[in-house]
Design a protein around this motif. Structure first.
Motif, mmCIF file in Angstrom:
data_model
loop_
_atom_site.group_PDB
_atom_site.id
_atom_site.type_symbol
_atom_site.label_atom_id
_atom_site.label_comp_id
_atom_site.label_asym_id
_atom_site.label_seq_id
_atom_site.Cartn_x
_atom_site.Cartn_y
_atom_site.Cartn_z
ATOM 1 N N VAL A 104 49.196 -36.618 47.014
ATOM 2 C CA VAL A 104 48.336 -37.765 47.343
ATOM 3 C C VAL A 104 47.058 -37.284 48.028
ATOM 4 C CG1 VAL A 104 48.151 -39.865 48.748
ATOM 5 C CG2 VAL A 104 50.232 -39.421 47.423
ATOM 6 N N ALA A 105 47.187 -36.290 48.910
ATOM 7 C CA ALA A 105 46.006 -35.751 49.587
ATOM 8 C C ALA A 105 45.043 -35.111 48.589
ATOM 9 C CB ALA A 105 46.421 -34.728 50.640
ATOM 10 N N GLU A 106 45.590 -34.365 47.631
ATOM 11 C CA GLU A 106 44.728 -33.719 46.623
ATOM 12 C C GLU A 106 44.088 -34.730 45.689
ATOM 13 O OE1 GLU A 106 45.295 -29.901 44.748
ATOM 14 O OE2 GLU A 106 47.346 -29.911 45.532
ATOM 15 N N SER A 108 43.200 -37.772 46.504
ATOM 16 C CA SER A 108 42.564 -38.847 47.273
ATOM 17 C C SER A 108 41.358 -39.366 46.495
ATOM 18 C CB SER A 108 42.127 -38.338 48.649
ATOM 19 O OG SER A 108 41.180 -37.307 48.506
ATOM 20 N N GLY A 109 41.229 -40.656 46.488
ATOM 21 C CA GLY A 109 40.161 -41.265 45.703
ATOM 22 C C GLY A 109 40.620 -41.638 44.301
ATOM 23 N N GLU A 110 41.829 -41.207 43.938
ATOM 24 C CA GLU A 110 42.376 -41.530 42.610
ATOM 25 C C GLU A 110 43.653 -42.350 42.786
ATOM 26 O OE1 GLU A 110 42.486 -38.336 39.650
ATOM 27 O OE2 GLU A 110 41.456 -37.058 41.101
ATOM 28 N N ARG A 111 43.536 -43.477 43.446
ATOM 29 C CA ARG A 111 44.714 -44.289 43.765
ATOM 30 C C ARG A 111 45.444 -44.775 42.518
ATOM 31 N NH1 ARG A 111 46.722 -43.138 48.279
ATOM 32 N NH2 ARG A 111 48.056 -44.935 48.024
ATOM 33 N N VAL A 116 50.345 -40.736 42.215
ATOM 34 C CA VAL A 116 50.265 -41.453 43.486
ATOM 35 C C VAL A 116 51.334 -42.549 43.520
ATOM 36 C CG1 VAL A 116 48.812 -42.920 44.951
ATOM 37 C CG2 VAL A 116 47.831 -40.897 43.849
ATOM 38 N N SER A 120 54.402 -42.844 46.178
ATOM 39 C CA SER A 120 54.592 -44.070 46.964
ATOM 40 C C SER A 120 55.994 -44.632 46.792
ATOM 41 C CB SER A 120 53.567 -45.135 46.556
ATOM 42 O OG SER A 120 52.268 -44.685 46.843
#
Length: 197
Positions: A104-106, A108-111, A116, A120
Motif C-alpha cells: 500500500v505504501a509503494e 500510494s496514490g493508486e487507491r 490495495v 485492505s
C-alpha cells in the motif's frame, strides 16, 4: 522423470518468484522481466497467467493472505498467539515488514489498484477475527478493543522494521495487549506475561 521445478504448477512457480522478489526488493523496483527470469519462464508465459503486473501483484498478496498461521485454542490464547508469532517473524532473516503495508505504501496514490483492495480486505478480516474472539470473551466493547489490539500488532511490526527486526518489540506489544485485556476484565492466568519472554 519431472524435475522438482517443472512439477510445481506454473501459477505457483510465478507467485513464488513474485513473492521472493516483491517482498525482498519492493514492488516498484521489480519488473515483470525479473519475475519471469526468477520463475525460469518467458515473459510471454507469465502474461498468459497474469495479463498485467497489477494482477500479478494482487495475486502475490492474495497468496500471502492464505499463509497466515491460524491459532487454535481458547480465545485468549489465539489473541496472544498473534503477538507470540511476531517474535519468531521479527527474528527471521527474511523479515522486511508487513507485505500488505509495504504494498500500500509503494502504491500510494493508486487507491484503485487491485493489490490495495487485497491488503485492505486482509487487515479487515484479521480485525474481524480478533473482534469475534473478544465477543466470545464477552468484553464490553469488543470492536474498540479489537481496534486497539490491532494498532499494537501493526505498530509492533513497524517499530521492529525500523529497528532491523527486534524480537523484543513483540514481547513489549504482547505485554501491552495483556494490560488491555486485563483492563477489559479478561482473566489471563499467572503465566500470561512470562510466556512472552
Amino acid at each position: 522423470m519431472k524435475s522438482a521445478v517443472s512439477a510445481v504448477p506454473m501459477k505457483d512457480r510465478i507467485l513464488e518468484a513474485a513473492d521472493a522478489l516483491f517482498y525482498g526488493q519492493g514492488i516498484q523496483a521489480v519488473g515483470v522481466d525479473a519475475v519471469a527470469a526468477q520463475a525460469g519462464i518467458s515473459k510471454r508465459t507469465l502474461y498468459k497467467h497474469y495479463p498485467s503486473k497489477d494482477e500479478l501483484v494482487a495475486a502475490y498478496l492474495a497468496r500471502r493472505t492464505g499463509q497466515a498461521i491460524p491459532f487454535e485454542g481458547p480465545p485468549v490464547e489465539q489473541i496472544l498467539g498473534l503477538f507470540d508469532g511476531l517474535a519468531k517473524w521479527f527474528g527471521s532473516k527474511r523479515f522486511r515488514g508487513c507485505a500488505f503495508v509495504n504494498a500500500v505504501a509503494e502504491l500510494s496514490g493508486e487507491r484503485q489498484h487491485p493489490a490495495v483492495g487485497v491488503a485492505s480486505e486482509h487487515k479487515a478480516r484479521r480485525l474481524a477475527h480478533v473482534q469475534a474472539l473478544l465477543q466470545q470473551l464477552k468484553v464490553e466493547e469488543p470492536a474498540l478493543l479489537a481496534e486497539q489490539l490491532m494498532v499494537l500488532f501493526e505498530g509492533a511490526v513497524a517499530v521492529s522494521m525500523v529497528r532491523g527486526g527486534d524480537p523484543q518489540v513483540a514481547a513489549s506489544a504482547r505485554e501491552a495487549a495483556c494490560v488491555l485485556l486485563r483492563h477489559a476484565g479478561v482473566a489471563l492466568g499467572r503465566d500470561a506475561r512470562d510466556s512472552a519472554r
